[in-house]
Design a protein around this motif. Structure first.
Motif, PDB file in Angstrom:
ATOM      1  N   PHE A  50       0.842  -1.283   0.096  1.00 15.44           N
ATOM      2  CA  PHE A  50       0.030   0.033   0.044  1.00 15.44           C
ATOM      3  C   PHE A  50       0.770   1.278  -0.135  1.00 15.44           C
ATOM      4  CE2 PHE A  50      -2.495   3.203   2.292  1.00 15.44           C
ATOM      5  CZ  PHE A  50      -3.660   3.328   1.704  1.00 15.44           C
ATOM      6  N   MET A  51       1.982   1.343   0.723  1.00 18.92           N
ATOM      7  CA  MET A  51       2.581   2.361   0.944  1.00 18.92           C
ATOM      8  C   MET A  51       3.533   2.550  -0.447  1.00 18.92           C
ATOM      9  SD  MET A  51       5.571   1.755   3.823  1.00 18.92           S
ATOM     10  CE  MET A  51       7.142   0.730   3.428  1.00 18.92           C
ATOM     11  N   GLN A  52       3.800   1.601  -1.116  1.00 21.31           N
ATOM     12  CA  GLN A  52       4.894   1.234  -2.110  1.00 21.31           C
ATOM     13  C   GLN A  52       3.946   2.000  -3.444  1.00 21.31           C
ATOM     14  OE1 GLN A  52       7.759   1.335  -1.665  1.00 21.31           O
ATOM     15  NE2 GLN A  52       8.713  -0.769  -0.982  1.00 21.31           N
ATOM     16  N   GLY A  53       2.874   2.147  -3.343  1.00 17.14           N
ATOM     17  CA  GLY A  53       2.231   2.904  -4.570  1.00 17.14           C
ATOM     18  C   GLY A  53       0.667   2.633  -4.488  1.00 17.14           C
ATOM     19  N   SER A  54       0.166   1.680  -4.221  1.00 19.95           N
ATOM     20  CA  SER A  54      -1.384   1.495  -4.298  1.00 19.95           C
ATOM     21  C   SER A  54      -2.402   2.715  -3.438  1.00 19.95           C
ATOM     22  CB  SER A  54      -1.712  -0.025  -4.090  1.00 19.95           C
ATOM     23  OG  SER A  54      -1.503  -0.060  -2.613  1.00 19.95           O
ATOM     24  N   ILE A  55      -1.501   3.160  -2.724  1.00 13.00           N
ATOM     25  CA  ILE A  55      -2.170   4.251  -1.786  1.00 13.00           C
ATOM     26  C   ILE A  55      -2.800   5.316  -2.959  1.00 13.00           C
ATOM     27  CG2 ILE A  55      -0.017   5.409  -1.380  1.00 13.00           C
ATOM     28  CD1 ILE A  55      -1.119   6.522   1.118  1.00 13.00           C
ATOM     29  N   MET A  56      -2.243   5.584  -3.979  1.00 12.36           N
ATOM     30  CA  MET A  56      -2.631   6.284  -5.018  1.00 12.36           C
ATOM     31  C   MET A  56      -3.209   5.912  -6.022  1.00 12.36           C
ATOM     32  SD  MET A  56      -1.764   9.364  -3.684  1.00 12.36           S
ATOM     33  CE  MET A  56      -0.600   9.769  -2.542  1.00 12.36           C
ATOM     34  N   THR A  57      -3.500   4.570  -6.200  1.00 15.48           N
ATOM     35  CA  THR A  57      -4.060   3.959  -7.213  1.00 15.48           C
ATOM     36  C   THR A  57      -5.673   4.349  -7.317  1.00 15.48           C
ATOM     37  OG1 THR A  57      -2.607   2.072  -7.196  1.00 15.48           O
ATOM     38  CG2 THR A  57      -4.645   1.686  -8.202  1.00 15.48           C
ATOM     39  N   PRO A  58      -6.227   4.774  -8.528  1.00 12.63           N
ATOM     40  CA  PRO A  58      -7.581   5.231  -8.413  1.00 12.63           C
ATOM     41  C   PRO A  58      -8.610   4.296  -7.746  1.00 12.63           C
ATOM     42  CG  PRO A  58      -6.624   5.610 -10.654  1.00 12.63           C
ATOM     43  CD  PRO A  58      -5.676   4.925  -9.721  1.00 12.63           C
ATOM     44  N   GLU A  59      -8.601   3.114  -8.050  1.00 15.16           N
ATOM     45  CA  GLU A  59      -9.573   2.178  -7.620  1.00 15.16           C
ATOM     46  C   GLU A  59      -9.324   2.124  -6.056  1.00 15.16           C
ATOM     47  OE1 GLU A  59      -7.509   1.542  -9.926  1.00 15.16           O
ATOM     48  OE2 GLU A  59      -8.841   1.035 -11.828  1.00 15.16           O
ATOM     49  N   VAL A  60      -8.222   2.128  -5.450  1.00 11.54           N
ATOM     50  CA  VAL A  60      -7.841   1.918  -4.178  1.00 11.54           C
ATOM     51  C   VAL A  60      -8.565   3.543  -3.333  1.00 11.54           C
ATOM     52  CG1 VAL A  60      -6.064   2.010  -2.404  1.00 11.54           C
ATOM     53  CG2 VAL A  60      -6.091   0.358  -4.189  1.00 11.54           C
ATOM     54  N   ARG A  61      -8.136   4.539  -3.977  1.00 14.40           N
ATOM     55  CA  ARG A  61      -8.496   5.820  -3.336  1.00 14.40           C
ATOM     56  C   ARG A  61     -10.108   5.694  -3.330  1.00 14.40           C
ATOM     57  NH1 ARG A  61      -4.632  10.004  -2.899  1.00 14.40           N
ATOM     58  NH2 ARG A  61      -6.237  11.175  -2.139  1.00 14.40           N
ATOM     59  N   HIS A  62     -10.799   5.465  -4.424  1.00 14.17           N
ATOM     60  CA  HIS A  62     -12.212   5.537  -4.434  1.00 14.17           C
ATOM     61  C   HIS A  62     -12.764   4.695  -3.194  1.00 14.17           C
ATOM     62  CE1 HIS A  62     -16.257   5.653  -6.045  1.00 14.17           C
ATOM     63  NE2 HIS A  62     -16.349   4.402  -5.855  1.00 14.17           N
ATOM     64  N   ALA A  63     -12.249   3.503  -3.098  1.00 13.16           N
ATOM     65  CA  ALA A  63     -12.473   2.622  -2.004  1.00 13.16           C
ATOM     66  C   ALA A  63     -12.415   3.287  -0.897  1.00 13.16           C
ATOM     67  CB  ALA A  63     -11.864   1.269  -2.336  1.00 13.16           C
ATOM     68  N   LEU A  64     -11.288   4.087  -0.673  1.00 14.38           N
ATOM     69  CA  LEU A  64     -10.785   4.421   0.791  1.00 14.38           C
ATOM     70  C   LEU A  64     -11.874   5.610   0.994  1.00 14.38           C
ATOM     71  CD1 LEU A  64      -7.163   4.574   0.573  1.00 14.38           C
ATOM     72  CD2 LEU A  64      -8.617   3.208   2.069  1.00 14.38           C
ATOM     73  N   ARG A  65     -12.209   6.532  -0.160  1.00 11.63           N
ATOM     74  CA  ARG A  65     -13.183   7.480   0.112  1.00 11.63           C
ATOM     75  C   ARG A  65     -14.524   6.942   0.391  1.00 11.63           C
ATOM     76  NH1 ARG A  65     -12.516  11.840  -4.919  1.00 11.63           N
ATOM     77  NH2 ARG A  65     -10.839  12.839  -3.971  1.00 11.63           N
ATOM     78  N   GLN A  66     -14.943   5.904  -0.100  1.00 11.78           N
ATOM     79  CA  GLN A  66     -16.207   5.097   0.113  1.00 11.78           C
ATOM     80  C   GLN A  66     -16.344   4.677   1.612  1.00 11.78           C
ATOM     81  OE1 GLN A  66     -18.110   6.492  -2.242  1.00 11.78           O
ATOM     82  NE2 GLN A  66     -19.193   4.517  -2.402  1.00 11.78           N
ATOM     83  N   GLY A  67     -15.251   4.077   2.060  1.00 10.81           N
ATOM     84  CA  GLY A  67     -15.238   3.506   3.356  1.00 10.81           C
ATOM     85  C   GLY A  67     -14.783   4.550   4.626  1.00 10.81           C
ATOM     86  N   TRP A  68     -14.455   6.018   4.141  1.00  7.28           N
ATOM     87  CA  TRP A  68     -13.857   6.679   4.945  1.00  7.28           C
ATOM     88  C   TRP A  68     -12.591   6.058   5.610  1.00  7.28           C
ATOM     89  CZ3 TRP A  68     -15.439  11.485   4.814  1.00  7.28           C
ATOM     90  CH2 TRP A  68     -16.930  11.804   4.363  1.00  7.28           C
TER      91      TRP A  68
END
Length: 261
Positions: A50-68
């Motif tokens: 996650f810290m190596q790059g997927s923190i900025m992946t659009p799908e991951v960021r969308h899921a983090l926004r949806q889940g707070w």
């Protein structure tokens, strides 16, 4: 590769509510008694990628926004892993939580009727915690180097950072998470008590989030060329306030105070 269902680094499938984990790891009936620390092998491995790059992946960021964000266990767990490897070079989490805090601010109705009810609806998660959803707590480390897993599992960097900046984040701790009489609330407990919250409490919450976002912006700006080391201790502590407000405080309190699990 990771020993997880799906690709933990960049999952494109829509998140689902895993049975029993709708409220996060420690809200599941069979996991409530589990200690907050240490993280399992799969959780450390997920946090590493996650810290190596997927923190900025659009799908991951969308899921983090949806889940707070993540649930409280995995929010603090991910930050502990990142601090272990990167010390205070935390631009990724700062950008993430500045975004989430900004969305939290936008959720507070400024006008109109039923403001508390509308706020409660807006602050409820619409997707599960990503780590809970893929079952990271039950996964192994896969092909990861076990020395990396053991190193990443250590929480001394987060604990030291929290103790060093405690003067600034401690007053922002949720009264329910700490089990005291203060009126400050994290997002989850604000959702639970929003219908009985008065306008003064909601005003204080907005002021807290505005100050937190402002300090996160200053912290993030200190990573820009020519502005290095321009952040203050209050700016750095705002990252802990942001994580605590978004997901809850109990894992951090257990780490620094030895309280709870």
């Amino acid at each position: 590769m990771l020993a997880l269902p799906g690709d933990a680094r960049c999952s494109t499938r829509p998140p689902r509510w895993r049975r029993g984990l709708r409220g996060g790891f420690h809200q599941a009936p069979d996991l409530r008694a589990e200690p907050f620390w240490p993280l399992g092998d799969g959780e450390v491995h997920y946090a590493y990628w996650f810290m190596q790059g997927s923190i900025m992946t659009p799908e991951v960021r969308h899921a983090l926004r949806q889940g707070w964000g993540f649930c409280e266990r995995h929010a603090w767990g991910e930050l502990a892993v990142e601090m272990r490897f990167r010390m205070v070079l935390l631009l990724g989490p700062v950008i993430l939580y500045e975004d989430l805090i900004g969305r939290g601010l936008a959720a507070f109705p400024r006008f109109g009727p039923f403001r508390a009810k509308r706020l409660r609806h807006r602050l409820r998660p619409q997707a599960p915690c990503l780590m809970c959803d893929i079952g990271a707590h039950r996964a192994g480390g896969g092909a990861a180097d076990m020395a990396m897993i053991r190193y990443g599992r250590q929480t001394d960097a987060l604990r030291e950072f929290a103790l060093r900046h405690r003067t600034y984040w401690d007053p922002t701790v949720c009264g329910i998470c700490r089990n005291n009489r203060t009126d400050t609330r994290c997002r989850r407990h604000l959702v639970e008590s929003a219908t009985s919250a008065d306008s003064a409490l909601l005003h204080d919450q907005v002021a807290l989030l505005e100050a937190t976002r402002r300090r996160l912006k200053a912290f993030g700006g200190s990573f820009v060329w020519g502005h290095y080391d321009t952040d203050s201790p209050e700016d750095r502590a705002a990252l802990l306030t942001a994580v605590g407000w978004m997901s809850g405080w109990r894992p951090l309190l257990a780490l620094v105070d030895g309280s709870g699990r």
